[in-house]
Design a protein around this motif. Structure first.
Motif, PDB file in Angstrom:
ATOM      1  N   HIS A 114       0.846  -1.191   0.000  1.00 42.28           N
ATOM      2  CA  HIS A 114       0.000   0.000   0.000  1.00 42.28           C
ATOM      3  C   HIS A 114       0.882   1.243   0.000  1.00 42.28           C
ATOM      4  CE1 HIS A 114      -2.641   2.820   2.600  1.00 42.28           C
ATOM      5  NE2 HIS A 114      -2.965   2.987   1.337  1.00 42.28           N
ATOM      6  N   LEU A 115       0.656   2.144  -0.947  1.00 42.27           N
ATOM      7  CA  LEU A 115       1.414   3.390  -1.016  1.00 42.27           C
ATOM      8  C   LEU A 115       0.891   4.340   0.056  1.00 42.27           C
ATOM      9  CD1 LEU A 115       3.535   5.185  -2.290  1.00 42.27           C
ATOM     10  CD2 LEU A 115       1.890   5.799  -4.075  1.00 42.27           C
ATOM     11  N   VAL A 116       1.562   4.340   1.192  1.00 38.87           N
ATOM     12  CA  VAL A 116       1.113   5.111   2.347  1.00 38.87           C
ATOM     13  C   VAL A 116       1.353   6.603   2.150  1.00 38.87           C
ATOM     14  CG1 VAL A 116       1.437   5.482   4.831  1.00 38.87           C
ATOM     15  CG2 VAL A 116       1.550   3.166   3.875  1.00 38.87           C
ATOM     16  N   LYS A 117       2.501   6.951   1.584  1.00 35.97           N
ATOM     17  CA  LYS A 117       2.830   8.369   1.433  1.00 35.97           C
ATOM     18  C   LYS A 117       3.724   8.568   0.225  1.00 35.97           C
ATOM     19  CE  LYS A 117       4.471  12.416   4.027  1.00 35.97           C
ATOM     20  NZ  LYS A 117       4.944  12.925   5.341  1.00 35.97           N
ATOM     21  N   MET A 118       3.543   9.713  -0.451  1.00 37.18           N
ATOM     22  CA  MET A 118       4.417  10.105  -1.547  1.00 37.18           C
ATOM     23  C   MET A 118       4.732  11.586  -1.362  1.00 37.18           C
ATOM     24  SD  MET A 118       4.077   9.424  -5.647  1.00 37.18           S
ATOM     25  CE  MET A 118       2.560  10.363  -5.878  1.00 37.18           C
ATOM     26  N   ALA A 119       6.024  11.924  -1.386  1.00 41.33           N
ATOM     27  CA  ALA A 119       6.434  13.301  -1.104  1.00 41.33           C
ATOM     28  C   ALA A 119       7.442  13.772  -2.147  1.00 41.33           C
ATOM     29  CB  ALA A 119       7.041  13.382   0.294  1.00 41.33           C
ATOM     30  N   TYR A 120       7.087  14.836  -2.861  1.00 42.28           N
ATOM     31  CA  TYR A 120       7.982  15.439  -3.850  1.00 42.28           C
ATOM     32  C   TYR A 120       8.782  16.561  -3.185  1.00 42.28           C
ATOM     33  CZ  TYR A 120       9.552  18.463  -7.645  1.00 42.28           C
ATOM     34  OH  TYR A 120      10.319  19.251  -8.469  1.00 42.28           O
ATOM     35  N   THR A 121      10.093  16.596  -3.445  1.00 41.36           N
ATOM     36  CA  THR A 121      10.966  17.627  -2.889  1.00 41.36           C
ATOM     37  C   THR A 121      11.764  18.275  -4.007  1.00 41.36           C
ATOM     38  OG1 THR A 121      11.209  16.350  -0.834  1.00 41.36           O
ATOM     39  CG2 THR A 121      12.808  18.116  -1.238  1.00 41.36           C
ATOM     40  N   PRO A 122      11.580  19.574  -4.265  1.00 45.30           N
ATOM     41  CA  PRO A 122      12.403  20.246  -5.286  1.00 45.30           C
ATOM     42  C   PRO A 122      13.838  20.339  -4.805  1.00 45.30           C
ATOM     43  CG  PRO A 122      11.092  21.840  -4.080  1.00 45.30           C
ATOM     44  CD  PRO A 122      10.636  20.487  -3.614  1.00 45.30           C
ATOM     45  N   GLY A 123      14.757  20.476  -5.745  1.00 46.59           N
ATOM     46  CA  GLY A 123      16.157  20.565  -5.344  1.00 46.59           C
ATOM     47  C   GLY A 123      17.081  20.802  -6.515  1.00 46.59           C
ATOM     48  N   LYS A 124      18.354  20.449  -6.326  1.00 45.79           N
ATOM     49  CA  LYS A 124      19.379  20.672  -7.330  1.00 45.79           C
ATOM     50  C   LYS A 124      19.421  19.522  -8.335  1.00 45.79           C
ATOM     51  CE  LYS A 124      22.226  23.188  -3.956  1.00 45.79           C
ATOM     52  NZ  LYS A 124      23.535  23.253  -3.257  1.00 45.79           N
ATOM     53  N   PHE A 125      20.337  19.624  -9.280  1.00 50.69           N
ATOM     54  CA  PHE A 125      20.515  18.579 -10.288  1.00 50.69           C
ATOM     55  C   PHE A 125      21.990  18.172 -10.328  1.00 50.69           C
ATOM     56  CE2 PHE A 125      16.794  21.010 -11.538  1.00 50.69           C
ATOM     57  CZ  PHE A 125      15.853  20.016 -11.713  1.00 50.69           C
ATOM     58  N   LEU A 126      22.492  17.720  -9.169  1.00 47.88           N
ATOM     59  CA  LEU A 126      23.860  17.250  -9.092  1.00 47.88           C
ATOM     60  C   LEU A 126      23.976  15.882  -9.775  1.00 47.88           C
ATOM     61  CD1 LEU A 126      24.499  18.051  -5.310  1.00 47.88           C
ATOM     62  CD2 LEU A 126      25.097  19.484  -7.282  1.00 47.88           C
ATOM     63  N   ASN A 127      25.202  15.465 -10.034  1.00 42.83           N
ATOM     64  CA  ASN A 127      25.421  14.132 -10.588  1.00 42.83           C
ATOM     65  C   ASN A 127      24.771  13.107  -9.661  1.00 42.83           C
ATOM     66  OD1 ASN A 127      26.474  11.621 -11.390  1.00 42.83           O
ATOM     67  ND2 ASN A 127      28.350  12.562 -12.135  1.00 42.83           N
ATOM     68  N   ALA A 128      23.864  12.282 -10.206  1.00 41.99           N
ATOM     69  CA  ALA A 128      23.091  11.357  -9.375  1.00 41.99           C
ATOM     70  C   ALA A 128      23.949  10.272  -8.741  1.00 41.99           C
ATOM     71  CB  ALA A 128      21.980  10.720 -10.202  1.00 41.99           C
ATOM     72  N   SER A 129      25.174  10.070  -9.236  1.00 40.09           N
ATOM     73  CA  SER A 129      26.043   9.049  -8.659  1.00 40.09           C
ATOM     74  C   SER A 129      26.684   9.524  -7.360  1.00 40.09           C
ATOM     75  CB  SER A 129      27.141   8.652  -9.659  1.00 40.09           C
ATOM     76  OG  SER A 129      27.986   9.752  -9.939  1.00 40.09           O
ATOM     77  N   LEU A 130      26.611  10.820  -7.060  1.00 39.58           N
ATOM     78  CA  LEU A 130      27.201  11.354  -5.843  1.00 39.58           C
ATOM     79  C   LEU A 130      26.307  11.050  -4.643  1.00 39.58           C
ATOM     80  CD1 LEU A 130      28.345  14.884  -7.112  1.00 39.58           C
ATOM     81  CD2 LEU A 130      29.732  12.814  -6.895  1.00 39.58           C
ATOM     82  N   ASP A 131      26.936  10.773  -3.508  1.00 36.17           N
ATOM     83  CA  ASP A 131      26.181  10.425  -2.307  1.00 36.17           C
ATOM     84  C   ASP A 131      25.250  11.559  -1.878  1.00 36.17           C
ATOM     85  OD1 ASP A 131      25.556   8.717  -0.059  1.00 36.17           O
ATOM     86  OD2 ASP A 131      26.716  10.100   1.161  1.00 36.17           O
TER      87      ASP A 131
END
Length: 229
Positions: A114-131
Motif C-alpha cells: 500500500h502506497l502510504v505516502k508520496m512526497a515530492y521535494t524540489p532541489g538541485k541537479f547534481l550528478n546522481a552518482s554522488l552520495d
C-alpha cells in the motif's frame, strides 16, 4: 522469440512527443546539411530507446524486494531514511541504483503493498552518482507498506534529468513490478530496506527493474559476497 523482438522494444507513451520532436529536427538538419541529418537519425533512435518499456518477468514469492530500476548499484550504505516520509530516523540499509542515459528509465514497484505516502521535494541537479544527491537533488519519495514492513523508494533527478513523472497516487495498492514512474534523462533510485533485512546484491552489480531480487523480507539470508571477474 523473434530476432526483431530483441531489438524493437515497446516504447512508453511519454516518449512519443520527444521522438516526434527529434524526428522533425532531423528533417531540418537533412535540409541544412546531410551529415547533420544522419546525426539527427542517431539521436532520434537513442530517444526511442531511452523511452523503451520492455516486458519484464517479475519473480513471484512472498517477501521478495525487486529492483525498481535498471542500472548499476553505485552504493550500499547505512543511512537515515528520507525525512519527508516521516519515518523513524534510525539508519537503514540504502541500496542506490544509478541509471545512465542508456538504461530503461521506467521505474517499477519493489514490493506488493500500500502506497502510504508520496512526497515530492524540489532541489538541485547534481550528478546522481554522488552520495549527496540523496539529500540535495530534486526527488520523489514513496513509502510502501508491505505487510508489517515499510519500504522507502526514492526517485532522484540527476545531472541531465529534469523531470520526475509519477504514475501513481497516495493510497494506491501497488503490485511488485508494477510501473510507478519515470525520470528524464539519467538519474538514480534509492531503496531503503527495513531493519534487519540484508541486501542480496553487491555494489557494481547490474540491476534489471522488475526482475532482479534485492532482498527477501521473510528470510534470514546473510548478505551475499561478490567478486570481480
Amino acid at each position: 522469440m523473434r530476432m526483431s523482438d530483441t531489438i524493437l522494444k515497446p516504447m512508453h507513451p511519454e516518449g512519443w512527443r520527444f521522438v516526434g520532436i527529434f524526428a522533425v529536427i532531423t528533417l531540418v538538419l537533412f535540409w541544412l546539411w546531410e551529415p547533420l541529418g544522419w546525426l539527427g537519425v542517431i539521436l532520434t533512435i537513442w530517444c526511442y530507446y531511452f523511452f523503451r518499456d520492455p516486458i519484464r518477468q517479475v519473480p513471484t514469492g512472498e517477501g521478495l524486494v525487486i529492483s525498481p530500476a535498471d542500472g548499476i548499484i553505485s552504493q550500499i550504505a547505512v543511512v537515515p531514511p528520507p525525512p519527508e516520509l516521516g519515518m523513524d530516523p534510525t539508519p537503514l540499509t540504502r541500496i542506490s541504483v544509478f541509471m545512465s542515459v542508456f538504461n530503461v528509465h521506467v521505474n517499477r514497484s519493489p514490493v506488493t503493498g500500500h502506497l502510504v505516502k508520496m512526497a515530492y521535494t524540489p532541489g538541485k541537479f547534481l550528478n546522481a552518482s554522488l552520495d549527496k544527491a540523496s539529500e540535495h537533488n530534486e526527488r520523489n519519495a514513496l513509502l510502501i507498506r508491505a505487510g508489517e514492513h515499510d519500504i522507502a523508494c526514492v526517485q532522484i533527478a540527476g545531472l541531465v534529468a529534469r523531470r520526475i513523472l509519477p504514475f501513481v497516487k497516495e493510497g494506491a495498492v501497488m503490485q511488485a513490478g508494477e510501473r510507478f514512474g519515470l525520470i528524464r534523462f539519467g538519474s538514480r533510485l534509492d531503496i531503503y530496506l527495513p531493519t534487519g533485512i540484508a541486501p542480496l546484491v553487491a555494489e557494481g552489480q547490474t540491476m534489471i527493474a522488475g526482475e532482479t531480487v534485492l532482498a527477501n523480507l521473510t528470510g534470514t539470508e546473510l548478505p551475499r559476497p561478490a567478486r570481480r571477474d
